[in-house]
Design a protein around this motif. Sequence first.
Motif, PDB file in Angstrom:
ATOM      1  N   ARG A  36       0.820  -1.222   0.000  1.00  0.00           N
ATOM      2  CA  ARG A  36       0.000   0.000   0.000  1.00  0.00           C
ATOM      3  C   ARG A  36       0.849   1.266   0.000  1.00  0.00           C
ATOM      4  NH1 ARG A  36      -4.136   1.036   3.306  1.00  0.00           N
ATOM      5  NH2 ARG A  36      -4.895  -1.086   3.353  1.00  0.00           N
ATOM      6  N   LEU A  71      -7.834   7.649  -3.554  1.00  0.00           N
ATOM      7  CA  LEU A  71      -7.482   7.332  -2.179  1.00  0.00           C
ATOM      8  C   LEU A  71      -6.610   8.462  -1.637  1.00  0.00           C
ATOM      9  CD1 LEU A  71      -6.440   3.594  -2.677  1.00  0.00           C
ATOM     10  CD2 LEU A  71      -8.577   4.403  -1.684  1.00  0.00           C
ATOM     11  N   HIS A  96      -4.239   5.141   2.183  1.00  0.00           N
ATOM     12  CA  HIS A  96      -5.261   4.923   3.191  1.00  0.00           C
ATOM     13  C   HIS A  96      -6.581   4.613   2.497  1.00  0.00           C
ATOM     14  CE1 HIS A  96      -2.417   6.541   6.066  1.00  0.00           C
ATOM     15  NE2 HIS A  96      -2.277   7.612   5.298  1.00  0.00           N
ATOM     16  N   GLY A  97      -7.420   3.863   3.160  1.00  0.00           N
ATOM     17  CA  GLY A  97      -8.713   3.527   2.576  1.00  0.00           C
ATOM     18  C   GLY A  97      -8.804   2.046   2.259  1.00  0.00           C
ATOM     19  N   ASP A  98      -9.931   1.643   1.715  1.00  0.00           N
ATOM     20  CA  ASP A  98     -10.213   0.239   1.427  1.00  0.00           C
ATOM     21  C   ASP A  98      -9.625  -0.121   0.061  1.00  0.00           C
ATOM     22  OD1 ASP A  98     -11.177  -2.287   1.094  1.00  0.00           O
ATOM     23  OD2 ASP A  98     -13.296  -1.762   1.290  1.00  0.00           O
ATOM     24  N   LEU A  99      -8.464  -0.777   0.074  1.00  0.00           N
ATOM     25  CA  LEU A  99      -7.801  -1.116  -1.177  1.00  0.00           C
ATOM     26  C   LEU A  99      -8.535  -2.214  -1.940  1.00  0.00           C
ATOM     27  CD1 LEU A  99      -4.002  -0.995  -0.293  1.00  0.00           C
ATOM     28  CD2 LEU A  99      -5.534   0.828  -0.988  1.00  0.00           C
ATOM     29  N   SER A 100      -9.454  -2.921  -1.274  1.00  0.00           N
ATOM     30  CA  SER A 100     -10.205  -3.953  -1.992  1.00  0.00           C
ATOM     31  C   SER A 100     -11.087  -3.329  -3.075  1.00  0.00           C
ATOM     32  CB  SER A 100     -11.070  -4.765  -1.018  1.00  0.00           C
ATOM     33  OG  SER A 100     -12.105  -3.951  -0.471  1.00  0.00           O
ATOM     34  N   LEU A 101     -11.415  -2.051  -2.918  1.00  0.00           N
ATOM     35  CA  LEU A 101     -12.217  -1.363  -3.930  1.00  0.00           C
ATOM     36  C   LEU A 101     -11.458  -1.211  -5.245  1.00  0.00           C
ATOM     37  CD1 LEU A 101     -13.773   1.472  -1.728  1.00  0.00           C
ATOM     38  CD2 LEU A 101     -14.879  -0.623  -2.522  1.00  0.00           C
TER      39      LEU A 101
END
Length: 199
Positions: A36, A71, A96-101
């Motif tokens: 990330r 992001l 930062h944030g939902d990397l699955s998106l």
Amino acid sequence: MGVEPVAELTATDVWQVSILGPTGLPVGGGVVMPPRYVLTCAHVVTSALGRPWQDDPGATVTISLSNGLRLSGSPGGGHHYAGGNSHEDFSVLTLHGDLSLAGDRLPTSHGHLSAGSYSAKRRMQVYGYPQGQPHGVWADCLMAGHGGPASALIQLNDAPDTGRKVSRGYSGCGVKDVATSRVMGLAVCRTVSVLMTRG
């Protein structure tokens, strides 16, 4: 040194990101480093913030992935710029944030990076964000050889007979080897020619 396998070229490379400025337009680019992180230039982060990062160490910048997902990223993973020393102009942003998106639009390994070999007239490409091109465009370059302080940089000359040349807006963007599709370094500055940090 062995010859690297030739990779199939794709229209969009998942390692590419743009770094957005205060107006929401790209001020430069970066390269995704799993799991990330994003590697870019410190002066790109300064442009994105509109002030030196040291003035507000908790500040974040907006990063747009190749699929358009945005992001935030903070330069806590490393940030250094020593004035005109372009080989020390780098920033490691933590996403930062939902990397699955992001789905399959993030690389899952460092397989896109290369220690590489550096030879004169080796063909390179850089995908950047010059003025008037907020979605980005490719520019073609030819590797010229080592240069800069302590030979820490690689000079890239504009390829002849090509339409787009590297200019302001390409800083921090990955420099890709045309033959292998591997990222070889970052575009860090432009004088008469482009200079890149070694990957």
